[in-house]
Design an enzyme around this catalytic site. Structure first.
Site, PDB file in Angstrom:
ATOM      1  N   GLN A  59      -7.412  -2.581   3.480  1.00 46.77           N
ATOM      2  CA  GLN A  59      -6.422  -1.702   2.846  1.00 46.77           C
ATOM      3  C   GLN A  59      -7.018  -0.956   1.652  1.00 46.77           C
ATOM      4  O   GLN A  59      -6.508   0.081   1.237  1.00 46.77           O
ATOM      5  CB  GLN A  59      -5.218  -2.550   2.404  1.00 46.77           C
ATOM      6  CG  GLN A  59      -4.097  -1.764   1.777  1.00 46.77           C
ATOM      7  CD  GLN A  59      -2.841  -2.626   1.637  1.00 46.77           C
ATOM      8  OE1 GLN A  59      -2.228  -2.983   2.617  1.00 46.77           O
ATOM      9  NE2 GLN A  59      -2.487  -2.967   0.415  1.00 46.77           N
ATOM     10  N   TYR A 118      -9.445  -7.605  11.813  1.00 44.69           N
ATOM     11  CA  TYR A 118      -8.764  -7.025  10.653  1.00 44.69           C
ATOM     12  C   TYR A 118      -8.699  -8.029   9.507  1.00 44.69           C
ATOM     13  O   TYR A 118      -8.438  -9.217   9.716  1.00 44.69           O
ATOM     14  CB  TYR A 118      -7.332  -6.576  11.019  1.00 44.69           C
ATOM     15  CG  TYR A 118      -6.631  -5.947   9.819  1.00 44.69           C
ATOM     16  CD1 TYR A 118      -6.820  -4.602   9.504  1.00 44.69           C
ATOM     17  CD2 TYR A 118      -5.825  -6.715   8.981  1.00 44.69           C
ATOM     18  CE1 TYR A 118      -6.228  -4.035   8.389  1.00 44.69           C
ATOM     19  CE2 TYR A 118      -5.223  -6.155   7.855  1.00 44.69           C
ATOM     20  CZ  TYR A 118      -5.432  -4.818   7.563  1.00 44.69           C
ATOM     21  OH  TYR A 118      -4.846  -4.258   6.458  1.00 44.69           O
ATOM     22  N   ASN A 178     -17.017  28.353 -22.576  1.00 42.29           N
ATOM     23  CA  ASN A 178     -17.609  27.126 -22.040  1.00 42.29           C
ATOM     24  C   ASN A 178     -17.498  27.010 -20.513  1.00 42.29           C
ATOM     25  O   ASN A 178     -16.522  27.441 -19.921  1.00 42.29           O
ATOM     26  CB  ASN A 178     -16.937  25.902 -22.680  1.00 42.29           C
ATOM     27  CG  ASN A 178     -17.299  25.757 -24.152  1.00 42.29           C
ATOM     28  OD1 ASN A 178     -18.358  26.219 -24.575  1.00 42.29           O
ATOM     29  ND2 ASN A 178     -16.422  25.141 -24.910  1.00 42.29           N
ATOM     30  N   ASN A 206      -2.437  -3.112  12.893  1.00 40.65           N
ATOM     31  CA  ASN A 206      -3.898  -3.043  12.788  1.00 40.65           C
ATOM     32  C   ASN A 206      -4.491  -1.889  13.592  1.00 40.65           C
ATOM     33  O   ASN A 206      -5.378  -1.179  13.119  1.00 40.65           O
ATOM     34  CB  ASN A 206      -4.522  -4.372  13.224  1.00 40.65           C
ATOM     35  CG  ASN A 206      -4.104  -5.512  12.304  1.00 40.65           C
ATOM     36  OD1 ASN A 206      -3.480  -5.272  11.276  1.00 40.65           O
ATOM     37  ND2 ASN A 206      -4.423  -6.742  12.687  1.00 40.65           N
ATOM     38  N   LYS A 236     -17.122  30.441 -28.613  1.00 39.29           N
ATOM     39  CA  LYS A 236     -17.572  29.737 -27.407  1.00 39.29           C
ATOM     40  C   LYS A 236     -16.863  30.170 -26.133  1.00 39.29           C
ATOM     41  O   LYS A 236     -15.672  30.402 -26.112  1.00 39.29           O
ATOM     42  CB  LYS A 236     -17.368  28.226 -27.583  1.00 39.29           C
ATOM     43  CG  LYS A 236     -18.144  27.669 -28.754  1.00 39.29           C
ATOM     44  CD  LYS A 236     -19.427  27.048 -28.327  1.00 39.29           C
ATOM     45  CE  LYS A 236     -19.121  25.740 -27.648  1.00 39.29           C
ATOM     46  NZ  LYS A 236     -20.303  24.965 -27.409  1.00 39.29           N
ATOM     47  N   LYS A 248      -8.160   3.182   1.367  1.00 44.43           N
ATOM     48  CA  LYS A 248      -7.384   4.418   1.269  1.00 44.43           C
ATOM     49  C   LYS A 248      -7.506   5.194  -0.029  1.00 44.43           C
ATOM     50  O   LYS A 248      -7.763   6.403  -0.012  1.00 44.43           O
ATOM     51  CB  LYS A 248      -5.911   4.119   1.534  1.00 44.43           C
ATOM     52  CG  LYS A 248      -5.670   3.783   2.981  1.00 44.43           C
ATOM     53  CD  LYS A 248      -4.289   3.217   3.190  1.00 44.43           C
ATOM     54  CE  LYS A 248      -4.242   2.438   4.480  1.00 44.43           C
ATOM     55  NZ  LYS A 248      -5.188   1.279   4.497  1.00 44.43           N
ATOM     56  N   SER A 274       0.831  -1.207   0.000  1.00 40.30           N
ATOM     57  CA  SER A 274       0.000   0.000   0.000  1.00 40.30           C
ATOM     58  C   SER A 274       0.863   1.255   0.000  1.00 40.30           C
ATOM     59  O   SER A 274       0.355   2.375   0.003  1.00 40.30           O
ATOM     60  CB  SER A 274      -0.942   0.007   1.219  1.00 40.30           C
ATOM     61  OG  SER A 274      -0.217  -0.193   2.418  1.00 40.30           O
ATOM     62  N   GLU A 325     -18.974  21.780 -15.476  1.00 41.37           N
ATOM     63  CA  GLU A 325     -19.202  20.436 -16.020  1.00 41.37           C
ATOM     64  C   GLU A 325     -18.343  19.398 -15.312  1.00 41.37           C
ATOM     65  O   GLU A 325     -18.773  18.276 -15.056  1.00 41.37           O
ATOM     66  CB  GLU A 325     -18.906  20.420 -17.523  1.00 41.37           C
ATOM     67  CG  GLU A 325     -19.914  21.221 -18.325  1.00 41.37           C
ATOM     68  CD  GLU A 325     -19.462  21.369 -19.774  1.00 41.37           C
ATOM     69  OE1 GLU A 325     -20.038  20.683 -20.625  1.00 41.37           O
ATOM     70  OE2 GLU A 325     -18.528  22.149 -20.038  1.00 41.37           O
ATOM     71  N   THR A 339     -40.348  25.019 -11.503  1.00 36.61           N
ATOM     72  CA  THR A 339     -40.613  23.629 -11.118  1.00 36.61           C
ATOM     73  C   THR A 339     -40.720  22.906 -12.449  1.00 36.61           C
ATOM     74  O   THR A 339     -41.211  23.474 -13.444  1.00 36.61           O
ATOM     75  CB  THR A 339     -41.924  23.460 -10.319  1.00 36.61           C
ATOM     76  OG1 THR A 339     -43.007  23.889 -11.141  1.00 36.61           O
ATOM     77  CG2 THR A 339     -41.914  24.291  -9.035  1.00 36.61           C
ATOM     78  N   HIS A 340     -40.230  21.680 -12.498  1.00 38.23           N
ATOM     79  CA  HIS A 340     -40.169  20.933 -13.767  1.00 38.23           C
ATOM     80  C   HIS A 340     -39.380  21.707 -14.822  1.00 38.23           C
ATOM     81  O   HIS A 340     -39.623  21.550 -16.017  1.00 38.23           O
ATOM     82  CB  HIS A 340     -41.566  20.599 -14.305  1.00 38.23           C
ATOM     83  CG  HIS A 340     -42.507  20.079 -13.260  1.00 38.23           C
ATOM     84  ND1 HIS A 340     -42.634  18.728 -12.983  1.00 38.23           N
ATOM     85  CD2 HIS A 340     -43.328  20.718 -12.385  1.00 38.23           C
ATOM     86  CE1 HIS A 340     -43.515  18.572 -12.003  1.00 38.23           C
ATOM     87  NE2 HIS A 340     -43.939  19.771 -11.614  1.00 38.23           N
ATOM     88  N   SER A 383     -13.197  27.010 -26.878  1.00 42.36           N
ATOM     89  CA  SER A 383     -13.265  25.828 -27.739  1.00 42.36           C
ATOM     90  C   SER A 383     -12.086  25.896 -28.703  1.00 42.36           C
ATOM     91  O   SER A 383     -11.705  26.974 -29.150  1.00 42.36           O
ATOM     92  CB  SER A 383     -14.580  25.841 -28.521  1.00 42.36           C
ATOM     93  OG  SER A 383     -14.452  25.060 -29.694  1.00 42.36           O
TER      94      SER A 383
END
Ligand code: ARG
Length: 458
Positions: free
Chosen positions: A321, A316, A284, A109, A282, A324, A22, A289, A154-155, A276
């Site tokens: 492990q 354990y 963006n 442990n 553009k 992480k 690890s 996003e 709404t919607h 772009s």
């Protein structure tokens, strides 16, 4: 590692060492690992389990190793299994056999359980700071645009007018719950597991309360088996982070929508927008996003680790492990997303005119028209019906509600009076004068309350 190969006749296969190590990711815990070791060694000396002189030498050795790692001078050897082994091996190199006393009355442990709790405590503090920063940005933007009105949806259909500030403060509330969730996670992570040993507790007279105090924990764990196999605090962080990212992703989605040519409610600062490579016109919203997109990996880490934990027998198991990488990536992703969104929000330009235009021809006031009739004695259901017919009539005539003549209104209900013309966006907002409503007065109070929470109150 030679000193734990006593039982074995040959070395571990290289591919096994690589598969099980690890170290490539848990090196990040070095500071917490060393802090835990130093407290442990001090406790061992206090209890007379090792002598004072040895403890001083070990502590100095550990401190020197911490500096080596921090300066990037430490050689992480691939054959060492994890950060605990890497540090212990280096300690032996530096101070010789006495370094072998460090691991008395301890197991990796309980050591890793401690390291993770120390790590997550710090991560939670940083996360809450990051959330606060975004809340400050939202409240700042709200306060700078207190008069901006926009359609509430709404919607995703224009529904009723709201103040932009009211809309922004909705995110303040969401983030407030996130703070609360991370704080709850902090409380449950605030338990000191050392002394649990490998699983059954250690056979030395250790002072666990002293360790807890040294390391800033308010409690010690009450069951050694649970303490070495409990990763609830990681799952809780990941769950809180998933909900937090869901909130950020909803905010990001609105930023994306609002910056589209179709909405055009906001303009991103150049520093927070991307271009772009082919279309010169553009601007963006890639930042938003990516926040929206990265939400997926955070959910993924939660699901992955819940699945890892499912049906693990006590105590354990090496499966643990797997906690992480997902946790680290969750923390990194959430912190970075909070930071960049706070910058984006605090530099946004609001296009108040466009937001007002989006309320169309007053049809967004249809609820207010129905409420008007209710106040004149109509039942809400038939008032709803009448207002609906009125809107449909106005749409057909191509007229705004305010452009209908009194005769036209009257043909729909005898209850209409001249005061129907006083139904405006402003009256609609002002009427929602209740706790949590969008009346300007209430929103101003909400901004003040938010600022107080952020320590900006007067
Ligand atoms: N690298 C291990 C982990 O992350 C540390 C504990 C190892 N314990 C053991 N018995 N192999 O979980």
């Amino acid at each position: 590692m030679s000193h734990i190969r006593g039982r074995f006749q040959k070395a571990m296969a290289e591919k096994v060492a690589r598969y099980t190590s690890s170290l490539p990711f848990d090196w990040r815990l070095y500071h917490h690992d060393i802090a835990g070791s130093i407290a442990h060694v001090r406790m061992l000396a206090r209890q007379g389990i090792i002598n004072q002189t040895d403890s001083v030498v070990i502590v100095q050795g550990l401190e020197a190793i911490e500096r080596e790692i921090a300066r990037g001078e430490f050689k992480f050897k691939a054959e060492l299994e994890d950060i605990h082994m890497a540090i212990e091996a280096r300690l032996m190199e530096k101070i010789g056999e006495v370094g072998g006393k460090l691991h008395t009355a301890r197991s990796r442990n309980d050591q890793i359980a401690l390291d993770l709790r120390l790590y997550i405590r710090e991560a939670i503090a940083q996360t809450i700071d990051g959330i606060r920063e975004l809340q400050r940005a939202l409240v700042g933007l709200a306060e700078a645009n207190m008069n901006v009105v926009m359609p509430g949806y709404t919607h995703l259909q224009p529904a009723q007018p709201v103040l932009l500030a009211h809309h922004l403060l909705a995110y303040f509330e969401m983030l407030q719950r996130d703070v609360d969730r991370f704080d709850g996670c902090r409380k449950r992570a605030d338990v000191m597991p050392l002394g649990s040993g490998a699983l059954a507790g250690v056979a030395y007279d250790v002072d666990r309360e002293f360790l807890a105090h040294e390391l800033g924990f308010s409690q010690v764990s009450q069951n050694s088996l649970d303490a070495v196999s409990d990763r609830d605090f990681i799952l809780e962080y990941e769950a809180a982070a998933s909900i937090g990212m869901m909130h950020l992703s909803r905010l990001a989605e609105e930023v994306i929508l609002w910056s589209s040519a179709e909405f055009d409610f906001i303009e991103l600062d150049d520093a927070y927008a991307t271009g772009s490579s082919i279309m010169p016109q553009k601007k963006n919203p890639d930042v938003a996003e990516l926040v929206r997109g990265k939400t997926g990996r955070v959910y993924g880490h939660l699901t992955a680790f819940l699945t890892t934990m499912k049906a693990l027998p006590l105590a354990y198991n090496r499966d643990l492990q797997e906690d992480k990488e997902g946790l680290f990536d969750t923390v990194d992703t959430l912190l970075a997303s909070l930071e960049v969104l706070a910058g984006l929000i605090s530099t946004l330009k609001i296009n108040a005119e466009r937001a007002a235009e989006a309320m169309g021809r007053g049809y967004i006031l249809a609820t207010d028209l129905a409420d008007y009739l209710v106040k004149k004695g109509e039942t809400f259901r038939s008032a709803h019906e009448i207002a609906g017919k009125l809107v449909s009539y106005a749409v057909k005539k191509g007229k705004a509600l305010a452009e209908l003549s009194f005769a036209e209104y009257s043909s729909f209900s005898p209850l209409f009076g001249q005061d129907v013309y006083s139904i405006t966006v402003e009256s609609s907002l002002a009427a929602r004068d209740i706790i949590g409503g969008t009346a300007p007065k209430r929103v101003a109070q909400a901004v003040a309350a938010a600022k107080k929470i952020l320590g900006q109150g007067n």
